[in-house]
Design a protein around this motif. Structure first.
Motif, mmCIF file in Angstrom:
data_model
loop_
_atom_site.group_PDB
_atom_site.id
_atom_site.type_symbol
_atom_site.label_atom_id
_atom_site.label_comp_id
_atom_site.label_asym_id
_atom_site.label_seq_id
_atom_site.Cartn_x
_atom_site.Cartn_y
_atom_site.Cartn_z
ATOM 1 N N GLY A 530 -19.360 -47.192 -0.048
ATOM 2 C CA GLY A 530 -20.530 -47.710 -0.748
ATOM 3 C C GLY A 530 -21.631 -46.684 -0.919
ATOM 4 O O GLY A 530 -22.815 -47.033 -0.900
ATOM 5 N N LEU A 531 -21.269 -45.411 -1.085
ATOM 6 C CA LEU A 531 -22.264 -44.355 -1.258
ATOM 7 C C LEU A 531 -22.860 -44.439 -2.661
ATOM 8 O O LEU A 531 -22.133 -44.577 -3.643
ATOM 9 N N GLY A 532 -24.170 -44.345 -2.746
ATOM 10 C CA GLY A 532 -24.836 -44.580 -4.015
ATOM 11 C C GLY A 532 -25.451 -43.339 -4.650
ATOM 12 O O GLY A 532 -26.026 -42.496 -3.967
ATOM 13 N N TRP A 533 -25.285 -43.249 -5.972
ATOM 14 C CA TRP A 533 -25.955 -42.221 -6.766
ATOM 15 C C TRP A 533 -26.166 -42.802 -8.158
ATOM 16 O O TRP A 533 -25.224 -43.191 -8.824
ATOM 17 N N LYS A 534 -27.422 -42.865 -8.577
ATOM 18 C CA LYS A 534 -27.772 -43.424 -9.889
ATOM 19 C C LYS A 534 -27.844 -42.294 -10.914
ATOM 20 O O LYS A 534 -28.514 -41.280 -10.673
ATOM 21 N N VAL A 535 -27.165 -42.475 -12.028
ATOM 22 C CA VAL A 535 -27.146 -41.472 -13.085
ATOM 23 C C VAL A 535 -28.094 -41.920 -14.190
ATOM 24 O O VAL A 535 -27.834 -42.930 -14.862
ATOM 25 N N PRO A 536 -29.212 -41.232 -14.404
ATOM 26 C CA PRO A 536 -30.155 -41.636 -15.456
ATOM 27 C C PRO A 536 -29.456 -41.764 -16.804
ATOM 28 O O PRO A 536 -28.623 -40.938 -17.175
ATOM 29 N N GLY A 537 -29.791 -42.836 -17.515
ATOM 30 C CA GLY A 537 -29.161 -43.085 -18.801
ATOM 31 C C GLY A 537 -27.858 -43.836 -18.704
ATOM 32 O O GLY A 537 -27.276 -44.211 -19.730
ATOM 33 N N HIS A 538 -27.401 -44.080 -17.472
ATOM 34 C CA HIS A 538 -26.129 -44.788 -17.272
ATOM 35 C C HIS A 538 -26.285 -45.863 -16.197
ATOM 36 O O HIS A 538 -25.390 -46.075 -15.389
ATOM 37 N N GLU A 539 -27.443 -46.527 -16.206
ATOM 38 C CA GLU A 539 -27.723 -47.617 -15.281
ATOM 39 C C GLU A 539 -27.772 -48.932 -16.052
ATOM 40 O O GLU A 539 -28.350 -49.007 -17.134
#
Length: 783
Positions: A530-539
């Motif tokens: 469940g490691l998280g990384w948000k990619v701007p433009g792809h949320e």
């Protein structure tokens, strides 16, 4: 991620040849039957804007979406795809058929999805209505006509030319009706009503919840509902006596494929099954429909993730010497069981243990919700698993169309199939239990011949749980050819372990934790990560994403994830763990812990690096390293192995652990501080504890990540903090914390810490991490 080619438009009725050469046809996507018999959609219909577009969003045909043959393990020459634009209406739940259908919907996309053209919330107070016209080709004259639904969620009623032909309850299993008596020889009309109460009813619902269909904050681990028809609808002509299903089970013990040819109106008929490879027959046998027929497959080429070889299968119904019905199919020769391997119970594929490393796959799409926009999209998530080096996928409380299983069979992925759960926090009543079990049996029947499917997962984290042990026994009896998991996440959320089945399954976030096998069950890690990384433009909802552990950068995500896989390889695998399921393959709505973004536009992790870590894990299970043993009851000193620092030893000073140069001229107190007695682990007899030479009764332990020397207070926490599991390292031994598996005894800047690969602290720094966590167990400075 590269876009798939746009589907070609089909304008003629086409024939799909069954039998010999079937797999060659399947490999070209089983596109057949030409266009839907409806005329092109009115220009007024358009899809609604999707909250996120996948590489396939704009490749969906308006009037003939998903044109591929929908049932790869039971094919016939002629069929007609009814996907496309249908008239549509929504009424109150108790209303009858509306006088007019004022809207249009693209089938088979659910009403909540943008690809349907409707895109609005459907509640427990609504009933959906579908209507379309069709004609039957004259070439079908003299045969029965069957109307097939891949799946419709949840309660569906079907009329043809004003006569009800059937009603079905269930959101995940297929159903069909012989509509021949209702046909009029010209233009015919189908009307379908669907009622779906989602979580307000008692049925299998999975992760669906009635929510706003537009991106919004919240939602947690539950997602947008999927109401109505969500898999392909099609027609096919059949003989009066015809095959309805093939139940195929490989038997490696005597090199046969056991086949039951299920059939309708087959009294007095004979079934004949032929197995081929590359157009050459390898075996054939006959028997009664519904009875087991054993077809010889000499020297079978075994199906596995490394070699997903599939045989062609043809089944025929015979009236004397005349063939009255023929279907094509395929099969894989493989076995799955649990067996002792080096005295540890493990799952074995084709008699051999191979670690199963996979991900949690929810099967959701931002444009189609429950339905992938195209067949190429459906395949892509499975291909992503292969690209990342995984050999398994857990389909999480959703059941996919049969084409998804075909791609898993063809690409070579082991599948754990969950039965979709009923709503959480509720005890299902008798009617709900009866329906859930009936639907589960239907799902098993529908997919029991797929070689990729190796385990049924009955229940998850206690959601709607009941009769765990009985259900596990019944599923095992109903399909003894596969493993059964009575409860995934027996350690979580108030779940009750039935105590039986083939595996014991823990959920540990972030993990990987310790899951131990028993005398009767193999150990698996049903969810971790469940490691998280948000990619701007792809949320999905920018700023609203969550994870079990946010990462500071892509580099941190890669280091942390690969560190978890490495930890399983060096720690949990030797200790008895046999499989792990990472959460998850893609982001889903506000869950931002995917290896890919929800729109499948970005692969977040380093593909080559993750693949190498998975391959190393799989290879380690094939050639396991011998366990590391230390001499208990003896004094030893722990020397640094990091180049340039190999004259330093672990010592205590003012109760804290440091490393310092020790040599023959060092003071006696330093030599004693750098000497430890190795004893049996205080919290785990398979591991070790280190007792101070000059402070007997005090042990090396971690507290708030700092490593120190403390006196035991007798508590379980202290014992766990002071217990270290020895793992093989290059040029020495690594010591993993028993209560924080995957974290290691590490020196950095002369201080000693409990460090985690990919962790966010200064002492987790990736530079020389492996070297800094590897120690040489040397002769003691103070014997």
């Amino acid at each position: 991620m590269k876009s798939a080619p746009a589907p070609r438009r089909r304008t003629l009725w086409r024939r799909l040849t069954a039998g010999s050469g079937l797999l060659a046809l399947l490999a070209t996507a089983l596109v057949g039957a030409g266009t839907s018999p409806a005329t092109a959609a009115p220009a007024a219909w358009t899809p609604k804007p999707a909250p996120m577009t996948t590489p396939w969003t704009n490749q969906v045909s308006v009037d003939n979406p998903l044109p591929e043959y929908p049932r790869p393990q039971l094919t016939r020459p002629d069929w007609a795809n009814l996907n496309g634009i249908w008239d549509f209406a929504v009424t109150g739940r108790d209303a009858g058929q509306p006088a007019s259908f004022s809207e249009q919907i693209r089938v088979p996309f659910v009403a909540e999805s943008s690809l349907s053209g409707i895109k609005r919330k459907i509640t427990e107070n609504d009933k959906l209505w579908y209507k379309r016209a069709f004609t039957v080709p004259s070439s079908w004259n003299g045969r029965r006509v069957v109307l097939n639904f891949g799946a419709s969620d949840w309660q569906s009623t079907v009329w043809v030319n004003g006569t009800q032909v059937g009603a079905h309850k269930g959101g995940f299993d297929s159903f069909s009706y012989d509509i021949t008596p209702q046909l009029n020889g010209g233009s015919n009309t189908i009307v379908v009503s669907v009622y779906d109460p989602t979580q307000t009813g008692g049925q299998a619902v999975g992760k669906q919840r009635i929510n706003d269909v537009n991106p919004h904050a919240g939602g947690g681990i539950f997602y947008t509902a999927a109401s109505g028809i969500w898999q392909t609808v099609w027609l096919e002509p059949v003989a009066a006596s015809h095959v309805t299903r093939l139940d195929m089970t490989p038997n490696l013990a005597n090199s046969t494929l056991r086949v039951k040819v299920q059939a309708a109106s087959a009294s007095g008929r004979t079934a004949r099954v032929t197995v081929s490879s590359g157009g050459s027959v390898v075996g054939t046998a006959t028997g009664a429909p519904g009875a087991e027929i054993s077809v010889s497959v000499p020297n079978p080429r075994l199906w596995s993730p490394d070699d997903p070889f599939l045989y062609d299968v043809r089944a025929e119904l015979l009236d004397g010497a005349s063939v009255v019905d023929t279907v094509g199919s395929y099969a894989g020769m493989r076995s799955i069981a649990v067996a002792k391997v080096d005295n540890i119970l493990r799952p074995v594929l084709n008699g051999k243990f191979v670690f199963q490393t996979g991900t949690l796959d929810q099967g959701y799409w931002p444009d189609g919700i429950y339905t992938a926009p195209t067949d190429a999209a459906l395949k892509s998530d499975l291909q992503a698993h292969k690209d990342l080096g995984f050999n398994m996928v857990r389909k999480h409380i959703k059941v996919e169309p049969q084409r998804w299983f075909y791609w898993a069979d063809k690409l070579g992925l082991l599948v754990w199939q969950d039965m979709p759960a009923m709503d959480t926090g509720k005890t299902p009543d008798g009617a709900a239990r009866t329906q859930w079990e009936a639907e589960y049996h239907a799902v098993i029947d529908q997919h029991r011949s797929s070689p990729s499917l190796v385990m049924w997962v009955n229940q998850n984290e206690g959601w709607g749980q009941y009769d765990q042990a009985r259900i596990a026994n019944e599923v095992k009896a109903y399909d003894p050819s596969r493993l059964v998991n009575n409860m995934s996440g027996v350690n979580c959320c108030g779940s009750v372990d039935g105590g039986n089945g083939d595996v014991v399954d823990n959920h540990i976030y972030v993990g990987p934790g310790n899951t131990a096998p028993t005398a009767t069950r193999a150990a698996v890690l049903g969810e971790f990560g469940g490691l998280g990384w948000k990619v701007p433009g792809h949320e999905w909802y920018p700023g609203g994403g969550f994870s079990y552990e946010d990462q500071a950068s892509v580099a941190a995500l890669n280091n942390r994830f690969v560190g978890l896989l490495d930890s399983i390889r060096v720690g949990q695998l030797p200790a008895g763990l046999s499989a792990s399921v990472y959460t998850e393959i893609t982001d889903v709505e506000n869950e931002a812990n995917g290896l890919l973004t929800y729109d499948r536009q970005v692969v977040k992790v380093d593909t080559a690096r993750v693949k190498a870590a998975n391959q190393a894990l799989i290879q380690a299970s094939r050639t396991p390293a011998p366990p590391v043993t230390l001499p208990t009851g003896q004094y030893k000193s722990l020397r640094v192995t990091t180049p340039g620092h190999t004259n330093k030893y672990l010592r205590h000073y003012d109760a804290l652990a440091f490393t310092e140069v020790v040599d023959g001229g060092s003071a006696a107190v330093l030599k004693s501080d750098a000497t430890w007695k190795i004893v049996t682990g205080l919290a785990n007899s398979n591991c070790y504890s280190f007792e101070s030479r000059n402070y007997p009764g005090e042990y090396l332990r971690h507290r708030d990540f700092r490593v120190r020397r403390d006196a035991s207070d007798g508590s379980a926490l202290f014992k766990a903090d002071a217990t270290w599991c020895a793992l093989s390292g290059t040029g020495g031994v690594r010591f993993s914390s028993v209560n924080l598996p995957g974290s290691y005894l590490r020196h950095i800047g002369s201080e000693v810490w409990l460090a985690t690969p990919g962790g966010g602290h200064a002492w987790d720094n990736a530079a020389t991490f492996t070297e800094d966590t590897t120690w040489s167990v040397d002769a003691p400075w103070a014997p």
